[in-house]
Design a protein around this motif. Structure first.
Motif, PDB file in Angstrom:
ATOM      1  N   ALA A  45      -1.628  -5.818 -20.392  1.00 22.85           N
ATOM      2  CA  ALA A  45      -0.373  -5.450 -19.746  1.00 22.85           C
ATOM      3  C   ALA A  45      -0.269  -3.961 -19.467  1.00 22.85           C
ATOM      4  CB  ALA A  45       0.795  -5.899 -20.624  1.00 22.85           C
ATOM      5  N   GLY A  46      -0.860  -3.176 -20.316  1.00 22.20           N
ATOM      6  CA  GLY A  46      -0.688  -1.740 -20.162  1.00 22.20           C
ATOM      7  C   GLY A  46      -1.706  -1.073 -19.272  1.00 22.20           C
ATOM      8  N   PHE A  47      -2.790  -1.796 -18.904  1.00 24.92           N
ATOM      9  CA  PHE A  47      -3.855  -1.139 -18.153  1.00 24.92           C
ATOM     10  C   PHE A  47      -3.380  -0.616 -16.812  1.00 24.92           C
ATOM     11  CE2 PHE A  47      -7.034  -1.495 -14.773  1.00 24.92           C
ATOM     12  CZ  PHE A  47      -7.937  -0.545 -15.216  1.00 24.92           C
ATOM     13  N   ARG A  48      -2.697  -1.477 -16.012  1.00 20.35           N
ATOM     14  CA  ARG A  48      -2.280  -1.075 -14.671  1.00 20.35           C
ATOM     15  C   ARG A  48      -1.343   0.121 -14.726  1.00 20.35           C
ATOM     16  NH1 ARG A  48      -2.737  -3.934 -10.126  1.00 20.35           N
ATOM     17  NH2 ARG A  48      -3.238  -5.783 -11.349  1.00 20.35           N
ATOM     18  N   ASN A  49      -0.413   0.075 -15.687  1.00 21.44           N
ATOM     19  CA  ASN A  49       0.530   1.192 -15.804  1.00 21.44           C
ATOM     20  C   ASN A  49      -0.185   2.479 -16.181  1.00 21.44           C
ATOM     21  OD1 ASN A  49       3.296   2.314 -15.987  1.00 21.44           O
ATOM     22  ND2 ASN A  49       2.812   2.468 -18.179  1.00 21.44           N
ATOM     23  N   ARG A  50      -1.152   2.397 -17.147  1.00 24.77           N
ATOM     24  CA  ARG A  50      -1.894   3.591 -17.546  1.00 24.77           C
ATOM     25  C   ARG A  50      -2.711   4.145 -16.388  1.00 24.77           C
ATOM     26  NH1 ARG A  50      -3.549   0.249 -21.646  1.00 24.77           N
ATOM     27  NH2 ARG A  50      -5.737   0.421 -20.986  1.00 24.77           N
ATOM     28  N   PHE A  51      -3.330   3.238 -15.624  1.00 24.70           N
ATOM     29  CA  PHE A  51      -4.154   3.661 -14.493  1.00 24.70           C
ATOM     30  C   PHE A  51      -3.311   4.354 -13.422  1.00 24.70           C
ATOM     31  CE2 PHE A  51      -5.802   2.037 -10.269  1.00 24.70           C
ATOM     32  CZ  PHE A  51      -6.628   3.120 -10.063  1.00 24.70           C
ATOM     33  N   HIS A  52      -2.181   3.770 -13.107  1.00 24.99           N
ATOM     34  CA  HIS A  52      -1.356   4.361 -12.051  1.00 24.99           C
ATOM     35  C   HIS A  52      -0.759   5.693 -12.484  1.00 24.99           C
ATOM     36  CE1 HIS A  52      -0.793   0.193  -9.967  1.00 24.99           C
ATOM     37  NE2 HIS A  52      -1.934   0.784  -9.653  1.00 24.99           N
ATOM     38  N   ARG A  53      -0.381   5.797 -13.739  1.00 22.83           N
ATOM     39  CA  ARG A  53       0.155   7.080 -14.198  1.00 22.83           C
ATOM     40  C   ARG A  53      -0.945   8.142 -14.215  1.00 22.83           C
ATOM     41  NH1 ARG A  53       5.172   7.381 -15.626  1.00 22.83           N
ATOM     42  NH2 ARG A  53       4.789   9.443 -16.527  1.00 22.83           N
ATOM     43  N   ARG A  54      -2.135   7.735 -14.607  1.00 27.15           N
ATOM     44  CA  ARG A  54      -3.243   8.687 -14.577  1.00 27.15           C
ATOM     45  C   ARG A  54      -3.568   9.080 -13.139  1.00 27.15           C
ATOM     46  NH1 ARG A  54      -5.261  12.757 -17.270  1.00 27.15           N
ATOM     47  NH2 ARG A  54      -7.544  12.875 -17.283  1.00 27.15           N
ATOM     48  N   SER A  55      -3.499   8.103 -12.199  1.00 30.52           N
ATOM     49  CA  SER A  55      -3.719   8.405 -10.791  1.00 30.52           C
ATOM     50  C   SER A  55      -2.680   9.386 -10.271  1.00 30.52           C
ATOM     51  CB  SER A  55      -3.669   7.107  -9.964  1.00 30.52           C
ATOM     52  OG  SER A  55      -4.723   6.243 -10.325  1.00 30.52           O
ATOM     53  N   LEU A  56      -1.448   9.209 -10.747  1.00 26.51           N
ATOM     54  CA  LEU A  56      -0.388  10.135 -10.329  1.00 26.51           C
ATOM     55  C   LEU A  56      -0.728  11.570 -10.715  1.00 26.51           C
ATOM     56  CD1 LEU A  56       2.445  10.673  -9.192  1.00 26.51           C
ATOM     57  CD2 LEU A  56       3.382  10.075 -11.448  1.00 26.51           C
ATOM     58  N   GLU A  57      -1.255  11.744 -11.939  1.00 24.03           N
ATOM     59  CA  GLU A  57      -1.635  13.086 -12.378  1.00 24.03           C
ATOM     60  C   GLU A  57      -2.738  13.664 -11.496  1.00 24.03           C
ATOM     61  OE1 GLU A  57      -2.721  12.840 -16.455  1.00 24.03           O
ATOM     62  OE2 GLU A  57      -0.823  11.954 -17.106  1.00 24.03           O
ATOM     63  N   HIS A  58      -3.691  12.811 -11.123  1.00 26.65           N
ATOM     64  CA  HIS A  58      -4.796  13.287 -10.298  1.00 26.65           C
ATOM     65  C   HIS A  58      -4.375  13.527  -8.846  1.00 26.65           C
ATOM     66  CE1 HIS A  58      -7.985  11.446 -13.218  1.00 26.65           C
ATOM     67  NE2 HIS A  58      -7.531  12.619 -13.617  1.00 26.65           N
ATOM     68  N   GLN A  59      -3.506  12.638  -8.312  1.00 24.93           N
ATOM     69  CA  GLN A  59      -3.156  12.702  -6.902  1.00 24.93           C
ATOM     70  C   GLN A  59      -2.132  13.776  -6.582  1.00 24.93           C
ATOM     71  OE1 GLN A  59      -5.570  11.130  -5.213  1.00 24.93           O
ATOM     72  NE2 GLN A  59      -4.060  10.137  -3.910  1.00 24.93           N
ATOM     73  N   ARG A  60      -1.319  14.125  -7.565  1.00 26.02           N
ATOM     74  CA  ARG A  60      -0.219  15.060  -7.288  1.00 26.02           C
ATOM     75  C   ARG A  60      -0.709  16.359  -6.649  1.00 26.02           C
ATOM     76  NH1 ARG A  60       2.164  14.951 -12.013  1.00 26.02           N
ATOM     77  NH2 ARG A  60       3.835  13.489 -11.535  1.00 26.02           N
ATOM     78  N   PRO A  61      -1.712  17.056  -7.219  1.00 23.84           N
ATOM     79  CA  PRO A  61      -2.150  18.303  -6.566  1.00 23.84           C
ATOM     80  C   PRO A  61      -2.810  18.062  -5.201  1.00 23.84           C
ATOM     81  CG  PRO A  61      -3.565  17.756  -8.431  1.00 23.84           C
ATOM     82  CD  PRO A  61      -2.392  16.837  -8.497  1.00 23.84           C
ATOM     83  N   LEU A  62      -3.589  16.957  -5.058  1.00 25.11           N
ATOM     84  CA  LEU A  62      -4.230  16.674  -3.777  1.00 25.11           C
ATOM     85  C   LEU A  62      -3.190  16.381  -2.706  1.00 25.11           C
ATOM     86  CD1 LEU A  62      -6.760  16.118  -2.075  1.00 25.11           C
ATOM     87  CD2 LEU A  62      -6.701  13.752  -2.931  1.00 25.11           C
ATOM     88  N   SER A  63      -2.202  15.569  -3.027  1.00 22.46           N
ATOM     89  CA  SER A  63      -1.156  15.233  -2.053  1.00 22.46           C
ATOM     90  C   SER A  63      -0.344  16.459  -1.673  1.00 22.46           C
ATOM     91  CB  SER A  63      -0.237  14.151  -2.632  1.00 22.46           C
ATOM     92  OG  SER A  63      -0.964  12.964  -2.856  1.00 22.46           O
ATOM     93  N   THR A  64      -0.066  17.310  -2.676  1.00 19.75           N
ATOM     94  CA  THR A  64       0.711  18.516  -2.379  1.00 19.75           C
ATOM     95  C   THR A  64      -0.005  19.390  -1.355  1.00 19.75           C
ATOM     96  OG1 THR A  64       1.633  18.470  -4.624  1.00 19.75           O
ATOM     97  CG2 THR A  64       1.775  20.553  -3.424  1.00 19.75           C
ATOM     98  N   VAL A  65      -1.311  19.607  -1.569  1.00 16.01           N
ATOM     99  CA  VAL A  65      -2.072  20.454  -0.649  1.00 16.01           C
ATOM    100  C   VAL A  65      -2.180  19.809   0.738  1.00 16.01           C
ATOM    101  CG1 VAL A  65      -4.334  21.456  -0.201  1.00 16.01           C
ATOM    102  CG2 VAL A  65      -3.356  21.566  -2.507  1.00 16.01           C
ATOM    103  N   THR A  66      -2.508  18.499   0.773  1.00 19.23           N
ATOM    104  CA  THR A  66      -2.697  17.808   2.049  1.00 19.23           C
ATOM    105  C   THR A  66      -1.401  17.789   2.858  1.00 19.23           C
ATOM    106  OG1 THR A  66      -4.395  16.430   1.023  1.00 19.23           O
ATOM    107  CG2 THR A  66      -3.449  15.649   3.099  1.00 19.23           C
ATOM    108  N   MET A  67      -0.307  17.440   2.196  1.00 14.50           N
ATOM    109  CA  MET A  67       0.957  17.337   2.909  1.00 14.50           C
ATOM    110  C   MET A  67       1.496  18.714   3.308  1.00 14.50           C
ATOM    111  SD  MET A  67       2.447  14.224   0.557  1.00 14.50           S
ATOM    112  CE  MET A  67       4.078  14.109   1.270  1.00 14.50           C
ATOM    113  N   ALA A  68       1.233  19.722   2.497  1.00 13.24           N
ATOM    114  CA  ALA A  68       1.635  21.082   2.893  1.00 13.24           C
ATOM    115  C   ALA A  68       0.857  21.531   4.130  1.00 13.24           C
ATOM    116  CB  ALA A  68       1.403  22.042   1.736  1.00 13.24           C
TER     117      ALA A  68
END
Length: 780
Positions: A12-35
């Protein structure tokens, strides 16, 4: 490549852990790309001002850019995946609206808009965290973009072609980008989790390892709320080394796996369970000390049902409760200390941490009696039986009288049945281990005051942990005085047991002495006892372990007790010998100059004090036996040594008259016990060669590096010094261990003046035969 990552990820916890970890990784990439996209949009909108045709005011287009910039700023603050996805959806829709405002009024708007709306979903595809976000965002983008695209002026009949080109190019490309990047992130997360799990898991048991346990325990304690309780439990498999040594490491590994299985089955999901290392396990349980000790007891019983080749497994447990503000290591240290007490108390038991302070003793006995009522021993309620005092006498051998009594704790039931020591002294897991010690002291001093009236000492056994407890010297002095017994009459007998460093024991001994207590160390010669411990604590009395009275030197079969007593006397300590059970042992104690003796021959432990008359006669008889035997022993010794003195005198005369050494001492060398004849100069070094004697051929424990006497200097030996003090008089030494032969020997020597100056001539005799008498003092 990622075949090893195919483990089950449906928890049950795998998907949530994966997505939260993805959020940490994607946040800086998305910020730069969208800026960067905001900057590109501003350039796009600015380029529109250079094209012909009526245009929407620039302020509206810049407002879209400002909205996009605000959404970029919101990305780092997104705390959940759905907020992050919502920002992405809003961003694509605002970007689409900005494109619509920018191309309005152009002669060929499709030429401007089509590349942008094809690129947007393709570039946004890798940034969507989940397929759901991708599906929703892409659907909304196309739902809003299709009317916009169809509403733009375009050549007649080309509308369908434009839409199909848009969909067929952008949608598959975006799907490939999104799911490809999503799969890469998922594989990366699985690899990361696997490596983290391997780094934190003990491979044999599947439990956490020490590093992971300390990290999680520290995190748990840091988040502990006010009033919440957490306890640590340490456990150690008993006799695990013997399991490996006797049956192999495979059996030992299976035992570890079985214990780990029990820990998983019995503990709850909220408990942090770990294999600390070797056969030691630890767990953190969200409960107070009593509940944690009950869990430990349950675990102990469950482990006791695990079979091993020679019986059943067992484990020892230590439990400690978290104290606010302390570190995880401090908590574990206290649990470990309790575990050590469980092991030293006999193993296969649960011990809780010691109290941080010493509780006052709460007596349950009735001390009221009428003035004409006879004295009777008091007793103390303890569990389902009563504690009672028994006293065993100690005698001064020189004074031939009782001078003290050791108070011994006994347990008895209402019907008079004696409680076995294993039950009486079994640690209670939910109480301070020193409580029994303190209760016994209060009971003993009151019973001693009632039964021992001649001013004799009362010996109280005390555990090292109780001895060093803060405040206990004052409390014990108060208890003794309240019972009518001055501390000067109390000897604290420090038991041989784990607990308390030598520094702590020394400090505590000073505090007890300030109250007037005397200090004794029990069972010297066993366990932790050593000479350094004695010299640091400086006890008034030393009680020798009973085995020492029976210990004998190797080869000569002579008792070592006299030398040991002499050593302790030189260190300023009086000596008590325990375990005197036979008349021969009593005689040895008297002959060894022991100060006090105790044992069944002199008196058994009893609830009453018995008259000592018969013991007085027994001790007096021992003195008579020694006095009579000393003269006989001396006569026997002289009869054995006499022929060697005479042969030495004859050999010396012949040698001084010029006869060669071998010829002069030939008769002496042929006697049965002679090992060698020698001549030493005035510095104790050997002159010439030695003459080998008949006993030199006997195979002894020759110490080869020191077997040659010519390499040594012997003027420090008593047989040299005493001969020099009485020149011309044959001197006989006491037995000593010879460096050259490794056997007990005596030396017959004489100092004389020769042509080469003063010298000492002598013979070394083998004194290892059991028939040979040993003198009680050095003979001249």
């Amino acid at each position: 490549m990622f075949s090893f990552l195919t483990e089950q990820t449906s928890d049950a916890g795998f998907r949530n852990r994966f997505h939260r970890r993805s959020l940490e990784h994607q946040r800086p990439l998305s910020t730069v790309t969208m800026a960067f996209t905001v900057v590109a949009f501003i350039a796009f909108a600015s380029a529109r001002s250079l094209a012909a045709g009526s245009a929407v005011p620039l302020a509206w287009r810049l407002a879209c850019a400002a909205g996009l910039a605000l959404l970029v700023v919101a990305i780092p603050r997104a705390k959940s995946t759905w907020i992050f996805g919502s920002i992405g959806v809003a961003y694509t829709l605002v970007l689409l609206a900005g494109i619509a405002l920018t191309v309005a009024g152009l002669d060929e708007p499709l030429l401007w808009a089509l590349p942008a709306i094809v690129v947007i979903p393709v570039c946004a595809a890798p940034l969507w965290l989940t397929p759901a976000h991708f599906g929703i965002g892409t659907a909304l983008f196309y739902a809003a973009g299709t009317p916009f695209l169809l509403g733009l002026p375009h050549p007649r009949g080309d509308a369908d072609a434009v839409c199909w080109m848009w969909v067929l190019i952008a949608v598959p490309t975006a799907a490939v980008f999104h799911f490809g990047f999503y799969g890469f992130r998922r594989h990366h997360f699985l690899l990361e989790e696997r490596l983290a799990r391997l780094a934190a898991t003990d491979p044999l048991t599947g439990l956490q390892n020490r590093r992971a346990f300390l990290e999680q325990a520290a995190l748990r304690l840091s988040k502990l709320g006010r009033g919440s309780k957490t306890s640590a439990i340490f456990l150690d498999i008993d006799y695990f080394k013997s399991l490996n040594d006797q049956f192999g490491h495979g059996v030992g590994d299976q035992a570890l796996a079985d214990v780990a299985r029990v820990l998983k089955d019995v503990t709850s999901s909220g408990d942090i369970v770990s294999r600390i290392g070797g056969e030691e396990f630890a767990l953190l349980h969200d409960a107070g000390l009593r509940a944690a000790a009950q869990l430990a007891e349950t675990l102990r019983e469950a482990i006791g049902r695990i079979a091993r080749p020679d019986g059943q497994l067992s484990a020892s447990f230590g439990v400690a409760e978290y104290r606010p503000g302390e570190s995880v290591m401090a908590l574990l240290d206290r649990a470990d200390e309790a575990l050590l007490r469980a092991k030293y108390s006999g193993r296969n038991r649960v011990c809780a941490e010691r109290a941080t302070f010493v509780d006052s003793v709460r007596p349950t006995w009735d001390d009221q009696r009428a003035d004409d009522a006879p004295l009777h021993p008091l007793r103390q309620q303890w569990d389902d039986f009563w504690l009672t005092s028994h006293f065993q006498p100690l005698y001064s051998l020189s004074h031939q009288k009782q001078v003290g009594f050791e108070a011994l704790l006994r347990g008895e039931r209402e019907d008079g049945e004696q409680v076995p020591p294993a039950v009486l002294f079994s640690p209670k897991p939910f109480t301070d281990q020193g409580e029994l010690d303190r209760v016994s002291h209060a009971l003993h001093v009151r019973n001693a005051r009632r039964l021992i009236t001649d001013g004799a000492w009362v010996f109280l056994n005390i555990l090292p942990a109780t001895f060093v407890a803060e405040g206990y010297p004052d409390q014990l002095a108060t208890i003794a005085r309240a019972a009518g017994l001055e501390p000067e009459r109390v000897v604290l007998e420090l038991l041989e047991s784990h607990g308390g460093s030598v520094d702590e024991l020394s400090r505590a001994a000073s505090e007890y002495r300030n109250h007037g207590f005397l200090i004794a160390v029990d069972d010297f010669g066993a366990g932790h006892s050593n000479l350094d411990r004695l010299l640091r604590i400086r006890p008034d009395l030393v009680k020798l372990d009973g085995e020492l009275i029976r210990a004998k030197s190797a080869g000569a079969d002579q008792p070592i007790l006299p030398k040991l007593v002499s050593l302790l006397h030189q260190a300023g300590m009086l000596v008590v010998v325990e375990g005197v059970e036979t008349t021969e042992q009593l005689i040895l104690a008297v002959e060894s100059n022991v100060d006090f003796a105790q044992g069944y021959l002199l008196g058994r432990p009893s609830a009453s004090v018995t008259p000592p008359d018969a013991v007085h006669r027994r001790i007096d008889h021992a003195f008579d036996v020694i006095a009579q035997g000393r003269a006989h022993q001396h006569a026997m010794f002289e009869s054995e040594v006499g022929p060697y003195r005479q042969a030495l005198d004859a050999g010396v005369d012949a040698w001084l008259k010029g006869m060669p050494l071998n010829d002069a001492f030939y008769d002496l060398a042929q006697l049965e016990l002679c090992i060698s004849c020698f001549v030493l100069d005035d510095t104790g070094r050997q002159i010439g060669h030695e003459v080998p004697g008949k006993a030199s051929a006997i195979d002894g424990a020759s110490l080869h590096p020191v077997a040659n006497p010519r390499d040594a200097r012997w003027d420090h030996r008593p047989y040299f010094r005493n001969a020099v003090l009485r020149p011309g008089v044959p001197i006989t030494s006491s037995p000593y261990l010879s460096l050259a032969s490794g056997r007990p020997c005596i030396a017959v020597t004489v100092a004389l003046q020769s042509g080469e100056g003063r010298c000492v001539v002598g013979a070394e005799l083998d004194w290892s035969l059991q028939r040979l008498p040993w003198p009680t003092a050095e003979h001249w």
